[in-house]
Design a protein around this motif. Sequence first.
Motif: not given
Length: 197
Positions: A12-23, A89-104
Amino acid sequence: MQYNTSVEEFISKKPEWVKSLQLLRSIMLTTEMEETIKWGVPTYTINGKNIVGISAFKSYVGIWFHQGVFLKDPYNQLINAQEGKTKGLRQWRFGSFEEINKDQVLAYVLEAIQNQKEGKEITIERSSKEIEMPYHLKTELEHNKELKTSFSKLTPFKQKEYMEYISTAKRDATKDARLQKIIPMILKGIGLNDKYR
């Protein structure tokens, strides 16, 4: 898996990323991992071992695979945020909600879980060099029972950080100033550098 209200608060403290974080969170919750907060971010574990963390920054949301070095990375998505410093440690970054491929994402997460079960992990070698308790801190602990109790509850790593913080100051005045700064943090059970982790 049980919902962790602290994670909901974090999102809730990341309003611009809520949708992506929830996914990302919904993907994690489909697995057997336990949800918790560590270093101020949602972290997913198995048998107390860290598997994945999720977080958000200005320009992206990201997943941290704690032992990501062992992942096959078929989609070539993982990066080492601190080349030469970060071992597992390794990171996977997403610049938008659309970049998140749920299956991958789920495929990577399931592989990370399997790797953990197989015991694939890099252990960080800790310096065996003992640090002597600085006089200023030692004196304060002897005179403040509550502080001593709080300090003893900290992990050895956090205790070491505080001891180094005091002992690396050159002047007594600086040591005293640093001591006054850390007393409230120790009483709260906070590590010196927790806000950066």
